[in-house]
Design an enzyme around this catalytic site. Sequence first.
Site, short mmCIF file in Angstrom:
data_model
loop_
_atom_site.label_atom_id
_atom_site.label_comp_id
_atom_site.label_asym_id
_atom_site.label_seq_id
_atom_site.Cartn_x
_atom_site.Cartn_y
_atom_site.Cartn_z
N GLU A 523 -1.86 -8.99 -0.92
CA GLU A 523 -3.30 -8.98 -1.25
C GLU A 523 -3.54 -9.29 -2.73
O GLU A 523 -4.31 -8.61 -3.41
CB GLU A 523 -3.93 -7.63 -0.90
CG GLU A 523 -3.86 -7.30 0.57
CD GLU A 523 -4.62 -6.04 0.97
OE1 GLU A 523 -5.10 -5.31 0.08
OE2 GLU A 523 -4.74 -5.78 2.18
N GLU A 616 -0.52 -6.17 7.86
CA GLU A 616 -1.13 -4.83 7.85
C GLU A 616 -2.18 -4.79 8.94
O GLU A 616 -3.12 -5.60 8.92
CB GLU A 616 -1.77 -4.51 6.50
CG GLU A 616 -0.78 -4.03 5.48
CD GLU A 616 -1.41 -3.66 4.14
OE1 GLU A 616 -2.49 -3.04 4.12
OE2 GLU A 616 -0.80 -4.01 3.11
#
Length: 924
Positions: A523, A616
């Site tokens: 991220e 995720e």
Amino acid sequence: MRILYCRFQIKFYDRITFAFLGYLFLFAYLPALAQTVSTGTGTIIRQRISINENWRFFKYDSITPADNLFYDVRPEVDDFQDDRPADTKPTEAENIEATQIVLKPWILPAGNDFIKDPAMHYIRPEGNPGNDFPFVQNDFNDSSWELLNLPHDWAIKGPFYEGPNPEVGGGMGRLPSHGVAWYRKSLNIPESDEGKSIFLDVDGAMSYAMVWLNGKLIGGWPYGYTSWRLDLTPYIIPGGENQLAIRLDNPNNSSRWYPGGGIYRNVWLVKTDPIHVGQWGTYITTSDVSKTSAKINLEIIIDNDSQNDVVVSTITKIFELDSEGKQSGDVVAEIKTSETKITAVNKGKVEGSAIIENPKLWGPPPTQTPKQYVAVTTLFYGEKQIDQYETKFGIRSLRFDPNSGVYVNGELIKIKGVNQHHDLGALGAAFNTRAAERQLEILREMGCNAIRISHNPPAPELLELTDKMGFLVMDEAFDVWQRRKTPNDFHLIFPEWYEQDLRSMIRRDRNNPSVIIWSFGNEVGEQYTDEAGAALAKLLNDICKEEDPTRPTTSAMNWAKPDMPFPTAMNVISLNYQGEGIRQDPMFEGTDRIRTVPQYDPYHKKFPDKVILTSESASAASSRGIYLFPVTPDITSPIRDGRGGDSKFKHVSAYELYAVDFGSSVDKVFGSIDQHPFVAGEFVWNGFDYIGEPTPYYEARSSYTGIIDLAGFKKDRFYIYQAHWRPELPMVHILPHWNWPERVGEITPVHVFTSGDEAELFLNGNSLGRKKKGQYEYRLRWDDVKYKPGELKVIAYKNGEEWAEDVVKTTDNPAKLELSVDRNQINDDGKDLSFITVKVIDKNGLTVPTATNNIKFKIEGPGEIVATDNGDPTDFVPFPSHERKAFSGLALVIIRSKEGEPGSIILIAKSPELEEAQVVVKVK
Ligand code: GAL
């Protein structure tokens, strides 16, 4: 703030300056280096000695200013907010003005072996900063410092910072991980070590390590998760005591989770001949793998640290490893390399290959077995054997199919994975093999077959465990690059260290068969910077490929979309939450946060040749055993008061329907993955609760997103995964508990997780109906049950046949304690642990699910209580306490053996008004 230099410019500028100063230094030290010659004794002298024991430790308190031996300047932190949603857009790095002498010019050369371009190598400047500082002196009296053994996490004992505006916030776990500390150890180096090469190997130190030996600054490593080596040879004085002093400086506001603090992994002293196999010097790949044969390709880097040109050769013998990881049987293959010349103070590479007939393949259970081999390389200087080096490896083929997923040895293995942070709950960051093994055992029981190491390199022993147990691993280097998530995170050192940190992770881990994917980011803010971010991603991708062309690369994306340049820079598309869609609940209409429609199809369409997986998923949250009403009728919901949350008591409902704002419930994730069979699988956020990041309640100490709580107790969520991931295992699980005296006559929904396809629920013997799972349904729910005390019973069916049964009963009051052990015999190595579960039970032996009794523990015999816990994210009793309240009826005691002291450990648990209990653990 005045801009003195941009962080990227410094690299080049400094390298030139350092180069000049360095040459001066080299001339001054050349005579000393020239004495280094091969011992040529004909005996193998490699020794790898654990030096974990008997360190002296001192940490400045948070008020006293520390010494001024800084690695580098840091930004002034004026933004203390640590409860930002994890998917907040990372921001640009600040430019910082250097106003003081910093030591990094002396530290940077430690990473040279991992900088590809020799012209970019750092050269040590002249001088010895810190040599006049008392702590580095050989005669400094450190006897008043704490005496301890490594691995050590200085912060885990607490106390927790409680209340509002804490010095360390909930994000970093409210523990004192920040600050400057010193470790000292005296090394006795015998005269016979004269002429040997001697290295210090540190598997991980948190963080900004700087090392002095005999008063000389020799190097260090800033990133706390990397394993690193320093060459002590030029500084060591054989024939007596040599004083090692290590300074760590762990910044506050440096992490989105608990980093721990200290030398928290193993430390070794490695002694070799000056001509030796280099650090992580072997690289084994396997090709043409089938059941009948496999090709083993071997590369060996040999360091010639002597002043002579030498001619060397190698013979590598390959053996099988047994299930304990021990060499077994006869040689199965041999690789000889021809004589190779290596010039003085240089490295050389030799290569060879061999065929193994009928290889025993490495593969994940339950359908495959993780068989391993060891390659024993002997290095010859002329006729003399001068080094021997062992490399464990596995033989397996990997194929990544964009339409179905990952094939191991030709078998499609859907990834049923979890993310894991590095802390081991109440033990903190200090690595312990048994604690990590226990985590993997519990995950395996759930049907988990893969681990994403989020978001930094792991302890090497963790990968030994995943190799041995047959988990697939995504090995990940970074959570940030140039753009920052917290003011003092890795972005500060990224420009000067990304190459060294990334290459060292891959060089260390590329022989581990469990590692199947390299991840160079999570991220990262560079998702938002278009071509520039993609160019940086490509740079990192290319480094991975140079170090290991055999595995695919990735970087997890929670924002980048298929039409952006960022995803083009990697092999595997790893999506965080985007597959299911982000913030799709109507309450997020008009939000300025990430709001994304489901992305599996658009990504698959844009990248038909790339494997897509979920790096995720979920970020579902719950507090074990806490159920809140009303229960949402939806299959997923964000957490708010009245929607699964309780902001007063800081708990999230264990009906397992609630997720952080950008996440989704398990049910929703399963549905969307099953509807997209091309998706290779998922890594759930996350396996075990971890310290820090207690979203959504930053007043707490530890996370809510684990499937298993911080103490290692299963939340209800465990069973929905088990039901889906182990369809062959007959099981059924009821929630909630059935102790609701205040809810008589009130709607109290009952939900059931089963690997069957149908179930009938009974309350006090009366059927509440038989229900069948529909397509893309993963739980059976009876949402209109009116509570009556008594017994809930469920009978599950599969294909019409009875499959499994579960019963939950209303219990009586707490009456007794009950202790049970994970293993009733442990080793007397001073490291082995026993995890003891403490249950508060009623007079009939049923665990009282609401019990919160305070329990005191006493230990007798050759063991100690290391920590206690109960999995409650809001419990601020320090982990080493011998007293702990039960949470939802359970508590945990972790005991450790004492080195060389066999016998019987007795743990006694007492609580007022409860019958006490004890348990015996044998130590052998
Ligand atoms: C993700 C992030 C993880 C963790 C998680 C918590 O966005 O990548 O590191 O913060 O959220 O829900």
